[in-house]
Design an enzyme around this catalytic site. Structure first.
Site, PDB file in Angstrom:
ATOM      1  N   LYS A  30       0.698  -0.792   0.342  1.00  0.00           N
ATOM      2  CA  LYS A  30       0.084  -0.705  -0.265  1.00  0.00           C
ATOM      3  C   LYS A  30       0.824   1.258  -0.465  1.00  0.00           C
ATOM      4  O   LYS A  30       2.153   1.146  -0.125  1.00  0.00           O
ATOM      5  CB  LYS A  30      -0.677  -0.041   1.086  1.00  0.00           C
ATOM      6  CG  LYS A  30      -0.051   0.206   2.396  1.00  0.00           C
ATOM      7  CD  LYS A  30      -1.103  -0.354   4.213  1.00  0.00           C
ATOM      8  CE  LYS A  30      -0.151  -0.329   5.317  1.00  0.00           C
ATOM      9  NZ  LYS A  30      -1.377   0.069   6.284  1.00  0.00           N
ATOM     10  N   CYS A  88      12.031  24.769  -1.504  1.00  0.00           N
ATOM     11  CA  CYS A  88      11.619  25.084  -2.402  1.00  0.00           C
ATOM     12  C   CYS A  88      10.945  23.715  -2.970  1.00  0.00           C
ATOM     13  O   CYS A  88      11.309  22.073  -2.913  1.00  0.00           O
ATOM     14  CB  CYS A  88      11.564  26.128  -3.474  1.00  0.00           C
ATOM     15  SG  CYS A  88      13.214  26.877  -3.095  1.00  0.00           S
ATOM     16  N   HIS A 101      -5.845  -6.985  13.366  1.00  0.00           N
ATOM     17  CA  HIS A 101      -4.462  -5.905  13.522  1.00  0.00           C
ATOM     18  C   HIS A 101      -4.261  -6.172  15.290  1.00  0.00           C
ATOM     19  O   HIS A 101      -4.652  -5.834  15.936  1.00  0.00           O
ATOM     20  CB  HIS A 101      -4.838  -5.132  13.026  1.00  0.00           C
ATOM     21  CG  HIS A 101      -2.994  -4.307  12.772  1.00  0.00           C
ATOM     22  ND1 HIS A 101      -2.979  -4.410  11.086  1.00  0.00           N
ATOM     23  CD2 HIS A 101      -2.932  -3.174  12.931  1.00  0.00           C
ATOM     24  CE1 HIS A 101      -1.892  -3.655  10.954  1.00  0.00           C
ATOM     25  NE2 HIS A 101      -1.807  -2.416  12.211  1.00  0.00           N
ATOM     26  N   TYR A 121      14.237  32.247  -0.796  1.00  0.00           N
ATOM     27  CA  TYR A 121      12.692  32.684  -0.314  1.00  0.00           C
ATOM     28  C   TYR A 121      13.047  33.390   0.772  1.00  0.00           C
ATOM     29  O   TYR A 121      13.605  32.373   2.110  1.00  0.00           O
ATOM     30  CB  TYR A 121      11.996  31.634  -0.519  1.00  0.00           C
ATOM     31  CG  TYR A 121      11.323  32.106  -2.095  1.00  0.00           C
ATOM     32  CD1 TYR A 121      10.876  32.421  -2.154  1.00  0.00           C
ATOM     33  CD2 TYR A 121      11.038  30.193  -1.739  1.00  0.00           C
ATOM     34  CE1 TYR A 121      10.309  31.980  -3.656  1.00  0.00           C
ATOM     35  CE2 TYR A 121      10.740  29.820  -3.384  1.00  0.00           C
ATOM     36  CZ  TYR A 121      10.400  30.705  -4.387  1.00  0.00           C
ATOM     37  OH  TYR A 121       9.977  30.356  -5.081  1.00  0.00           O
ATOM     38  N   ARG A 180     -10.677  -0.234  15.415  1.00  0.00           N
ATOM     39  CA  ARG A 180     -10.458   0.282  14.111  1.00  0.00           C
ATOM     40  C   ARG A 180     -11.715  -0.145  12.867  1.00  0.00           C
ATOM     41  O   ARG A 180     -12.720   0.824  12.475  1.00  0.00           O
ATOM     42  CB  ARG A 180      -9.152   0.792  13.724  1.00  0.00           C
ATOM     43  CG  ARG A 180      -8.415   1.527  12.591  1.00  0.00           C
ATOM     44  CD  ARG A 180      -7.751   1.397  12.357  1.00  0.00           C
ATOM     45  NE  ARG A 180      -6.929   0.542  11.809  1.00  0.00           N
ATOM     46  CZ  ARG A 180      -5.784   0.033  11.334  1.00  0.00           C
ATOM     47  NH1 ARG A 180      -4.502   1.314  11.373  1.00  0.00           N
ATOM     48  NH2 ARG A 180      -5.189  -1.058  11.378  1.00  0.00           N
ATOM     49  N   ARG A 210       1.959 -10.044   6.999  1.00  0.00           N
ATOM     50  CA  ARG A 210       1.635  -8.501   6.683  1.00  0.00           C
ATOM     51  C   ARG A 210       2.680  -8.602   6.429  1.00  0.00           C
ATOM     52  O   ARG A 210       2.612  -6.942   7.197  1.00  0.00           O
ATOM     53  CB  ARG A 210      -0.171  -8.010   6.978  1.00  0.00           C
ATOM     54  CG  ARG A 210      -0.719  -9.336   6.609  1.00  0.00           C
ATOM     55  CD  ARG A 210      -2.343  -8.299   6.800  1.00  0.00           C
ATOM     56  NE  ARG A 210      -2.759  -7.268   7.847  1.00  0.00           N
ATOM     57  CZ  ARG A 210      -2.970  -8.104   9.134  1.00  0.00           C
ATOM     58  NH1 ARG A 210      -2.914  -9.442   9.214  1.00  0.00           N
ATOM     59  NH2 ARG A 210      -2.965  -7.884  10.041  1.00  0.00           N
ATOM     60  N   ASP A 246      10.557  22.453  -5.838  1.00  0.00           N
ATOM     61  CA  ASP A 246      11.228  21.660  -6.904  1.00  0.00           C
ATOM     62  C   ASP A 246      12.921  21.447  -6.528  1.00  0.00           C
ATOM     63  O   ASP A 246      13.614  21.351  -7.864  1.00  0.00           O
ATOM     64  CB  ASP A 246      11.080  21.913  -8.518  1.00  0.00           C
ATOM     65  CG  ASP A 246       9.838  22.209  -8.233  1.00  0.00           C
ATOM     66  OD1 ASP A 246       9.287  21.373  -8.210  1.00  0.00           O
ATOM     67  OD2 ASP A 246       9.400  23.463  -8.776  1.00  0.00           O
TER      68      ASP A 246
END
Length: 709
Positions: free
Chosen positions: A374, A649, A496, A601, A468, A555, A651
């Site tokens: 996941k 930043c 779980h 910045y 849950r 798992r 990028d």
């Protein structure tokens, strides 16, 4: 090709099919047995071209014809490519055709016949057939359903069949034969894009949508249908019914079973073979001419031409050598954009395999791995990880949502895929289509699933104390009713553990209490004769700390990738796990700041002394936490630590490289991983950002290429 795990077999047969076309044009067994040569070249080899059409149908036309997209752009690009290829071949073979006297009488009708149906050289008919068949199907799709297209294309094929292998019967029918004779003045043969291509293009679409067939059943079907087609071919030959021999009644059936067999072959795709097969098809007539010319010059016609088998082998060998040489040259000039041009993730396959072995050794033999892939496999790349794990013998996975499960299936991941979270009822049909197993999150949801009215594979989530998801373990009657629901195919149950990551007495006691409660519920279900084949409760920490509680699956999530949630857990661990992921970025540019100059910045960094800085092509848009700004975090360059300065930043990130010699644009900075003797771990970044490794890794951006090395 969108379903790449099933394309390796197709690639191999593309090469075989190309050589089968060579057999048609060289008749390798003619010197020994006309019957054997007929079997090879006029029956078996006739599968080659339909196969080529089917590949195009699956990987080019499927989306448009099935209605998944109404955008014709991709099909248009394909048609343009084929048109250019056809045009190039026309130019290539034009001198040969002129020399052979093919174009002595040029009329408008002969041009139509040559360019749109027969091709300018004997093997080039395939390209106008492909173009015409594609345009016919795409045009007809506006007026017909997919089923209607199948009826239309099958009808056209039968009409073509009457002008091909069954012409001897058609010619006896007055009026009908006259119509066909008129047609032959336009298209020469019914083996063309009007009568033959549409059916096989559509068969490719249909076969690509079906789930993988059993190899045994596909092989049996292919052998039986091929035997029947062989009988058909020899009967037609015996009664001299064939005007041509490209189309048989059993040919679509044999081609479909063959295609199903190839799709069931778990083999990785090979672009080089795919490209080479195309060049063999294109070049072999020219090679035939070269060998015949060379044989005349060297007085070896008796060997290289008159001996049909030697002639075939010589043509095949030279065609193959030229084709693979050209394919390799083209591959060198048409590589995909460099995947290490900006910033990227590298996954160490060796480390992954090592971790699989370590984790398997910790668990009982009966307990298989069910990796959690996941959140893009915790940032590692779900498809890459799952496919690599498939190759390592892992055949069960769990994901958070249906979209993740579908993505795995579409990319050829095999085995069980369990969705641990909620799936909306509008998507229940996709559970069946992609063979996904859905978690039953509580009794009410079980009613909703059962109300869908069709069989669904499910596992029962049991709430043993995390509170849950799951039906409470104490609610045995509800659990039993879930297992008895008509349309739910219960494949197992799971729970779980919520304190398996702690070693304190209270946490250990709670974990054992959860396990006891879960197993009591499972045993009660089984004692009542209700289905509960597979059970599992261990995740990463459970497998490491409580392997004795293992069920049928574990798992494994973050541990599989060689990481734990924080450094304390890592220090306590006895398992020798290796990190799989490294994160790297290029140096964009290097410059100097004078004392007092600000940077970035808000001028958040100001140089006190002469400072040399480097801009890196990575930022928070790639998942680098902004919390590492202004000296909190660092990267590795040339085996030394370079502090991050100023604000990160979207990028770009700037680091201080004062004192690190020889840094230049294009160099590689290591954000996570090793540089010379230095190592920067995900734990450090998590600690500096005030979070856990799970979050750092799973938030790495999707625009980062993920490379399995």
């Amino acid at each position: 090709m969108d379903d790449k795990s099933r394309t390796g077999g197709l690639d191999v047969f593309r090469l075989i099919a190309a050589f089968l076309v060579v057999t048609i044009h060289t008749s390798p067994l003619a010197s020994f047995s006309p019957e054997a040569d007929f079997l090879l070249t006029r029956i078996v080899a006739r599968l080659a071209v339909p196969f080529f059409f089917m590949v195009t149908g699956q990987f080019v036309l499927s989306g448009y014809l099935t209605g998944k997209t109404r955008d014709f752009t991709a099909v248009g690009r394909f048609l343009k490519k084929i048109l250019l290829l056809y045009g190039g071949c026309v130019i290539l073979y034009l001198p040969v055709g002129i020399y052979a006297g093919h174009y002595q009488e040029v009329t408008p009708l002969s041009l139509v016949r040559t360019l749109f149906f027969e091709g300018t050289f004997y093997h080039l008919w395939y390209f106008p057939a492909l173009l015409l068949g594609t345009l016919l199907l795409c045009g007809a799709r506006r007026f017909f359903s997919l089923r209607g297209l199948l009826v239309l294309s099958a009808g056209l094929y039968l009409l073509g069949l009457l002008g091909d292998s069954y012409w001897g019967l058609t010619a006896q029918v007055p009026g009908v034969s006259t119509v066909y004779e008129w047609g032959f003045s336009i298209f020469g043969y019914t083996r063309n894009g009007l009568f033959m291509a549409p059916l096989f293009l559509l068969l490719g679409v249909w076969m690509g949508r079906r789930k993988t067939a059993s190899p045994v059943k596909a092989a049996a079907g292919f052998l039986l249908s091929l035997a029947l087609m062989t009988a058909e071919g020899f009967i037609l030959r015996a009664f001299a019914l064939q005007r041509h021999d490209s189309m048989y009644l059993l040919l679509p059936v044999s081609a479909a079973f063959l295609y199903a067999l190839l799709l069931s072959w778990k083999k990785s795709p090979c672009r080089l073979v795919r490209t080479a097969s195309t060049w063999i098809y294109l070049l072999h007539p020219a090679v035939i001419l070269l060998i015949r010319g060379g044989a005349k010059l060297t007085n070896t016609v008796w060997l290289l031409v008159d001996n049909s088998l030697v002639h075939f082998l010589a043509v095949s060998l030279l065609s193959g050598l030229l084709a693979f040489l050209l394919a390799a040259i083209l591959a060198a000039f048409t590589r995909k954009p460099y995947q290490k041009d900006r910033a990227w993730i590298e996954m160490d396959r060796g480390a992954l395999e090592h971790n699989v072995l370590v984790l398997r050794s910790l668990l009982p033999d009966r307990c298989a791995l069910m990796p959690a892939v996941k959140a893009n496999a915790y940032g590692h790349g779900a498809v890459q990880m799952a496919r690599a794990l498939n190759q390592m013998g892992v055949s069960a996975f769990c994901v958070a949502c249906i979209a993740e499960g579908i993505a795995l299936r579409k990319n050829g991941v095999k085995g069980k895929i369990l969705i641990l979270g909620y799936t909306h009822p509008q998507q229940f049909s996709l559970l069946r289509r992609y063979r996904l197993t859905q978690a039953v999150v509580d009794y009410d949801y079980a009613l909703t699933l059962n109300g869908y009215g069709k069989p669904l594979a499910v596992e029962i989530a049991v709430d043993s104390g995390m509170h849950r998801l799951g039906e409470r373990a104490e609610q045995m009657e509800s659990l039993c009713r879930i297992a008895q629901m008509e349309h739910l195919r219960v494949k197992g149950a799971f729970t779980h553990l919520c304190t398996d990551d702690t070693q304190d007495p209270e946490g250990q006691e709670y974990t054992k209490a959860q396990a006891d409660l879960f197993y009591r519920a499972v045993n009660e279900l089984r004692s009542r004769g209700l289905p509960c084949p597979k059970v599992h409760l261990l995740a990463s920490y459970g497998a490491l700390n409580y392997p004795q509680l293992a069920g049928d699956y574990a798992r494994i999530g973050i541990a599989l990738y060689g990481v734990k949630s924080d450094e304390e857990d890592y220090d306590r661990s006895q398992a020798d796990l290796k990190p799989v992921l490294s994160l790297k970025a290029r140096v964009s540019c290097v410059r100097d700041l004078q004392p007092g100059e600000g940077m970035g910045y808000g001028l958040a960094f100001r140089a006190k002394d002469p400072t040399r800085i480097a801009a890196l092509a990575i930022g928070y848009g790639d998942g680098l936490p902004r919390a590492l700004s202004c000296g909190v975090g660092s990267v590795l360059l040339n085996g030394k630590r370079a502090p991050i300065i100023g604000r990160i930043c979207m990028d770009q990130t700037v680091v201080d490289i004062t004192g690190i010699p020889d840094v230049k644009a294009g160099d590689v900075a290591v954000v996570i991983g090793r540089s010379a003797d230095e190592y920067r771990s995900a734990y450090e970044i998590a600690r500096e950002a005030g979070t856990i490794t799970n979050e750092i890794l799973s938030r790495l951006g999707t625009r980062l290429p993920r490379l399995l090395v």
